[in-house]
Design a protein around this motif. Structure first.
Motif, PDB file in Angstrom:
ATOM      1  N   VAL A  40      -3.856  43.160  39.646  1.00  0.00           N
ATOM      2  CA  VAL A  40      -4.676  42.423  38.854  1.00  0.00           C
ATOM      3  C   VAL A  40      -3.840  42.023  37.861  1.00  0.00           C
ATOM      4  N   ILE A  41      -2.817  43.239  37.088  1.00  0.00           N
ATOM      5  CA  ILE A  41      -1.820  43.368  36.190  1.00  0.00           C
ATOM      6  C   ILE A  41      -1.037  42.272  36.355  1.00  0.00           C
ATOM      7  N   PHE A  42      -0.517  42.087  37.926  1.00  0.00           N
ATOM      8  CA  PHE A  42       0.454  41.122  37.923  1.00  0.00           C
ATOM      9  C   PHE A  42      -0.789  39.882  37.650  1.00  0.00           C
ATOM     10  N   THR A  43      -1.643  39.337  37.402  1.00  0.00           N
ATOM     11  CA  THR A  43      -2.410  38.045  37.962  1.00  0.00           C
ATOM     12  C   THR A  43      -2.436  37.678  36.243  1.00  0.00           C
ATOM     13  N   ILE A  44      -2.910  39.265  35.505  1.00  0.00           N
ATOM     14  CA  ILE A  44      -3.230  39.178  33.802  1.00  0.00           C
ATOM     15  C   ILE A  44      -1.456  38.675  33.382  1.00  0.00           C
TER      16      ILE A  44
END
Length: 63
Positions: A40-44
């Protein structure tokens, strides 16, 4: 839709990395939450990077 694809592949690949690294350590209990949070952090980060890299639209009707 492209961001959902990024999230899907990030989750899938980070879960695989988590499994391999866990197996190399001797195979304790598998942590499923940490790779999902990292995905999720990578996608953000990808979304923010995409927003900053888009060219500005110039108004050509006033020339």
């Amino acid at each position: 839709m492209k961001y959902l694809a990024v999230l899907f592949w990030a989750i899938l690949l980070l879960e695989m990395v988590n499994f391999v690294l866990n197996s190399l350590e001797g195979g304790g209990p598998l942590n499923l939450i940490t790779p999902i949070v990292a995905a999720v952090i990578f996608t953000i980060i990808v979304v923010l990077f995409d927003m900053t890299m888009k060219p500005l639209k110039k108004d050509t009707s006033q020339q």
